[in-house]
Write an enzyme that holds these catalytic residues in place. Sequence first.
Site, PDB file in Angstrom:
ATOM      1  N   THR A   2       0.787  -1.235   0.000  1.00  0.00           N
ATOM      2  CA  THR A   2       0.000   0.000   0.000  1.00  0.00           C
ATOM      3  C   THR A   2       0.824   1.293   0.000  1.00  0.00           C
ATOM      4  O   THR A   2       0.646   2.142  -0.873  1.00  0.00           O
ATOM      5  CB  THR A   2      -0.933  -0.008   1.226  1.00  0.00           C
ATOM      6  OG1 THR A   2      -1.826  -1.110   1.065  1.00  0.00           O
ATOM      7  CG2 THR A   2      -1.732   1.271   1.342  1.00  0.00           C
TER       8      THR A   2
HETATM    9  P1  AMP Z   1      -1.741  -3.207   2.944  1.00  0.00           P
HETATM   10  O1  AMP Z   1      -1.749  -4.352   3.874  1.00  0.00           O
HETATM   11  O2  AMP Z   1      -0.425  -2.937   2.279  1.00  0.00           O
HETATM   12  O3  AMP Z   1      -2.834  -3.297   1.928  1.00  0.00           O
HETATM   13  O4  AMP Z   1      -2.063  -1.920   3.816  1.00  0.00           O
HETATM   14  C1  AMP Z   1      -3.421  -1.537   3.936  1.00  0.00           C
HETATM   15  C2  AMP Z   1      -3.648  -0.842   5.221  1.00  0.00           C
HETATM   16  O5  AMP Z   1      -3.051   0.446   5.203  1.00  0.00           O
HETATM   17  C3  AMP Z   1      -5.115  -0.593   5.422  1.00  0.00           C
HETATM   18  O6  AMP Z   1      -5.665  -1.567   6.259  1.00  0.00           O
HETATM   19  C4  AMP Z   1      -5.186   0.780   6.031  1.00  0.00           C
HETATM   20  O7  AMP Z   1      -5.793   0.737   7.299  1.00  0.00           O
HETATM   21  C5  AMP Z   1      -3.742   1.214   6.154  1.00  0.00           C
HETATM   22  N1  AMP Z   1      -3.605   2.628   5.835  1.00  0.00           N
HETATM   23  C6  AMP Z   1      -4.004   3.258   4.727  1.00  0.00           C
HETATM   24  N2  AMP Z   1      -3.740   4.581   4.781  1.00  0.00           N
HETATM   25  C7  AMP Z   1      -3.145   4.788   5.966  1.00  0.00           C
HETATM   26  C8  AMP Z   1      -2.635   5.938   6.621  1.00  0.00           C
HETATM   27  N3  AMP Z   1      -2.679   7.132   6.042  1.00  0.00           N
HETATM   28  N4  AMP Z   1      -2.095   5.770   7.855  1.00  0.00           N
HETATM   29  C9  AMP Z   1      -2.021   4.553   8.427  1.00  0.00           C
HETATM   30  N5  AMP Z   1      -2.494   3.436   7.860  1.00  0.00           N
HETATM   31  C10 AMP Z   1      -3.053   3.540   6.647  1.00  0.00           C
HETATM   32 ZN    ZN Z   2      -3.080  -1.646  -0.383  1.00  0.00          ZN
HETATM   33 ZN    ZN Z   3      -3.669  -5.063   1.846  1.00  0.00          ZN
END
Ligand code: AMP
Ligand code: ZN
Ligand code: ZN
Length: 401
Positions: free
Chosen positions: A70
């Site tokens: 992400t």
């Molecule tokens: P991933 O596992 O790489 O898909 O990360 C996704 C997670 O990133 C989601 O569950 C969100 O809660 C978190 N996320 C997205 N934007 C933010 C942010 N600005 N600050 C902290 N966490 C975030």
């Molecule tokens: Zn993501």
């Molecule tokens: Zn994810």
Amino acid sequence: MTRFVPLVLALLAALTSQSALAQQPAVPTILISIDGFRPDYLGSGNTPHLDALAARGTIAEMRPSFPTKTFPNHTAMITGRIPDHSGIVSNNMIDPMRPGKSFSLGDARQALDAFWWDQVEPLWVTAEKAGVRAATMFWPGSEVAIRGVRPQDWARYDEHVGNLQRVNTVLDWMRRPADIRPRFVTLYFESVDTAGHRHAAGSAELDAAIANVDAAIGRLVAGLAAMDRPANIVVVSDHGMAAVSPERVVQLDELIERAAYVAVDTGPFAAIEPAVGTDERVFDALLRPHEHMQCWRKADIPPHFRYGTHARVAAIFCLAENGWSILSGPAEYPLAGGSHGWDNQWDEMRALFIAAGPSIGQGAHQPFDNVDVYPLLARLIGVAPLASDGDAATLAGIVRR
Ligand code: AMP
Ligand code: ZN
Ligand code: ZN
């Protein structure tokens, strides 16, 4: 003489604010990210509003940058820089300049520190510097004063803020008088990614999450139409999602004792530092061939990943076979649904791109790299893009003249 000074200053202020207004693009751009949205979620009956946007605009599949996580990919789209160049090399990272500390999504003290973000400039900062008002309804990095600048409107990330509440905030911004209305807006939804991690593709839970975000975007489009505010809407996702299984796990504990290394990241890939400097046992245990994962010293990561030159990439990088997970102890998520982080060339990691609005032509576009979104966005909001890994030519043809 001195009496003229305030008058001249007032005149100057009026002129500057007028020219700032004159620079504003006529049509605002709203960049929407649906975290973890696979392009094939469209057209399955759950996405009438996204399908309608795609039908009147441009649709494509996007190749995420590596690693397919992400924070690196949101940074890639908003700066045009691949993770190895942006410094946001993963969701979890270390830096030799910050010994003993690590960046992770859950650790606000580090994640909100500009130290991690300052190496590149997000488009909202460039926009604000150019007098184009920016507003962020969440986006990784948008809560941080990067290079000393925040969007004029921003919100501290909180997943408890509902999707409709986020949309209503954007609509409130668009309802403002012209002089304080943002011309570049970001809007972020995590709920499809969350459901995709926990539940299988095609499950009722994931379908409901997809339909819910689609409905929120429908409300945004309808709200803009009701107040007669045309906008260019660019919908992206950061990566795809692919099934994981407890049957497809490489357990690092079986290769080397946990005290011998620090696992900076685990999952579809693992980022590993030997606990004691250059403990050759860790290198020996990991760098030898394994059935379902391959590890490299950071300098030896194959060039097509474009990863490994940044100081924040750990000493040893292990990539799991597609669909496999590398764990050090128990999993972060139950291995019931999906994950992402694998090879960015893998079709299952493909991301979504839809653009529609007065400045956007209609049609389907070839797959392209997500860094190419950056020069498109810069063009739509009328600011000069900074040097980047993105190619402005890729999407130049979708902009109406
Ligand atoms: P991933 O596992 O790489 O898909 O990360 C996704 C997670 O990133 C989601 O569950 C969100 O809660 C978190 N996320 C997205 N934007 C933010 C942010 N600005 N600050 C902290 N966490 C975030
Ligand atoms: Zn993501
Ligand atoms: Zn994810």
